[in-house]
Write a protein that holds these residues in place. Structure first.
Motif, PDB file in Angstrom:
ATOM      1  N   LEU A   1      -2.395   2.750  -4.372  1.00 51.47           N
ATOM      2  CA  LEU A   1      -1.484   3.109  -3.295  1.00 51.47           C
ATOM      3  C   LEU A   1      -2.117   4.128  -2.352  1.00 51.47           C
ATOM      4  N   ASP A   2      -1.692   4.065  -1.121  1.00 53.25           N
ATOM      5  CA  ASP A   2      -2.153   4.998  -0.088  1.00 53.25           C
ATOM      6  C   ASP A   2      -0.930   5.708   0.466  1.00 53.25           C
TER       7      ASP A   2
ATOM      8  N   ALA B   1       6.031   0.746   3.299  1.00 49.14           N
ATOM      9  CA  ALA B   1       5.186   1.259   4.383  1.00 49.14           C
ATOM     10  C   ALA B   1       4.669   2.661   4.068  1.00 49.14           C
ATOM     11  N   LEU B   2       5.486   3.449   3.355  1.00 44.57           N
ATOM     12  CA  LEU B   2       5.094   4.827   3.023  1.00 44.57           C
ATOM     13  C   LEU B   2       4.089   4.887   1.877  1.00 44.57           C
ATOM     14  N   VAL B   3       4.082   3.859   1.033  1.00 44.43           N
ATOM     15  CA  VAL B   3       3.179   3.862  -0.129  1.00 44.43           C
ATOM     16  C   VAL B   3       2.269   2.643  -0.100  1.00 44.43           C
ATOM     17  N   GLY B   4       1.841   2.259   1.084  1.00 39.98           N
ATOM     18  CA  GLY B   4       1.055   1.044   1.237  1.00 39.98           C
ATOM     19  C   GLY B   4      -0.162   0.988   0.337  1.00 39.98           C
ATOM     20  N   GLU B   5      -0.527  -0.234  -0.047  1.00 36.34           N
ATOM     21  CA  GLU B   5      -1.696  -0.425  -0.898  1.00 36.34           C
ATOM     22  C   GLU B   5      -2.959  -0.040  -0.144  1.00 36.34           C
TER      23      GLU B   5
ATOM     24  N   ARG C   1       3.925  -6.848  -9.651  1.00 35.23           N
ATOM     25  CA  ARG C   1       4.234  -8.237  -9.300  1.00 35.23           C
ATOM     26  C   ARG C   1       3.225  -8.733  -8.269  1.00 35.23           C
ATOM     27  N   ALA C   2       3.514  -9.872  -7.664  1.00 29.23           N
ATOM     28  CA  ALA C   2       2.533 -10.476  -6.763  1.00 29.23           C
ATOM     29  C   ALA C   2       2.173  -9.562  -5.595  1.00 29.23           C
ATOM     30  N   THR C   3       3.177  -8.830  -5.089  1.00 32.13           N
ATOM     31  CA  THR C   3       2.930  -7.929  -3.972  1.00 32.13           C
ATOM     32  C   THR C   3       3.583  -6.582  -4.260  1.00 32.13           C
ATOM     33  N   LEU C   4       3.113  -5.571  -3.529  1.00 34.67           N
ATOM     34  CA  LEU C   4       3.706  -4.244  -3.656  1.00 34.67           C
ATOM     35  C   LEU C   4       5.181  -4.288  -3.281  1.00 34.67           C
ATOM     36  N   ARG C   5       5.510  -5.012  -2.220  1.00 36.50           N
ATOM     37  CA  ARG C   5       6.902  -5.079  -1.785  1.00 36.50           C
ATOM     38  C   ARG C   5       7.794  -5.674  -2.863  1.00 36.50           C
ATOM     39  N   GLU C   6       7.331  -6.748  -3.501  1.00 32.99           N
ATOM     40  CA  GLU C   6       8.129  -7.380  -4.557  1.00 32.99           C
ATOM     41  C   GLU C   6       8.346  -6.412  -5.724  1.00 32.99           C
ATOM     42  N   THR C   7       7.337  -5.622  -6.031  1.00 37.97           N
ATOM     43  CA  THR C   7       7.450  -4.664  -7.126  1.00 37.97           C
ATOM     44  C   THR C   7       8.491  -3.597  -6.801  1.00 37.97           C
ATOM     45  N   ILE C   8       8.417  -3.042  -5.604  1.00 37.61           N
ATOM     46  CA  ILE C   8       9.368  -2.006  -5.192  1.00 37.61           C
ATOM     47  C   ILE C   8      10.784  -2.575  -5.132  1.00 37.61           C
TER      48      ILE C   8
END
Length: 206
Positions: free
Chosen positions: A147-148, A194-198, A78-85
């Motif tokens: 992801l990092d 935060a644990l799987v930040g881009e 989705r638009a952001t990693l947070r929205e996807t999670i």
């Protein structure tokens, strides 16, 4: 009786077992009652499953499959990693709220396996499968987004399995409070993000 492929018949009996166990409980559900629920003879049941453990493992796998598919679909980028999670957690939670009996059955199956001699390995396999599923979902997310990860995938997977397991049990015991549930899901989402930040792009020439 209409002949069916073995896999189809097993699926039919497994779904019948889920209905019967959800309604009557694991200890009170017999092979005979499952066969009756499925509308087949007892001999058909024994042809499909050579042991009760095999049936229960199929039940656990099938219940899990019921929601894994919708979660995997929700994890499309989705638009952001947070929205996807958040979408992934939301899909799981929607399934819990829509099918509480199935999720309650998973806890009953764990207790039954732990308390019944010879079935202990089933409980272990059940929870190993939960961690495997989260590993698969993490890898799916990692393949679609850069992801990092700050923790190893197996550790994060077991952590997520523990968190959602506890959250689900809390819902089954205390009931739904939509505002509280949404807030908790947001908190979990923020922590996981935060644990799987881009991965941040490297500066040009860096």
């Amino acid at each position: 009786m209409t002949r069916m492929p073995l896999a189809t018949r097993r699926r039919q009996l497994t779904e019948a077992a889920i209905r019967a166990m959800t309604r009557d409980g694991v200890p009170r559900t017999t092979t005979r009652s499952i066969a009756a629920e499925a509308g087949v003879s007892l001999s058909v049941f024994h042809y499909c499953f050579d042991s009760k453990a095999a049936l229960l493992e199929s039940v656990i796998t099938t219940i899990t499959d019921h929601y894994v598919g919708v979660v995997a679909e929700a994890l499309r980028p989705r638009a952001t990693l947070r929205e996807t999670i958040r979408a992934g957690f939301g899909a799981y939670w929607d399934h819990v709220c829509a099918h509480p009996g199935e999720h309650m059955l998973t806890y009953e199956l764990t207790q039954y396996a732990l308390r019944t001699p010879g079935f202990e390995a089933l409980a272990r396999r059940q929870h190993e499968r939960y961690a495997e599923i989260y590993q698969e979902l993490i890898e799916q997310l990692r393949s679609s987004m850069s992801l990092d990860l700050s923790v190893p995938v197996p550790v994060l997977a077991r952590y997520l399995a523990s968190v959602t397991d506890g959250l689900t049990l809390n819902f089954l015991v205390l009931g739904q409070d939509e505002a509280v549930s949404a807030t908790i899901l947001d908190m979990i989402t923020d922590q996981v993000a935060a644990l799987v930040g881009e991965v941040s792009p490297h500066p040009a020439g860096g």
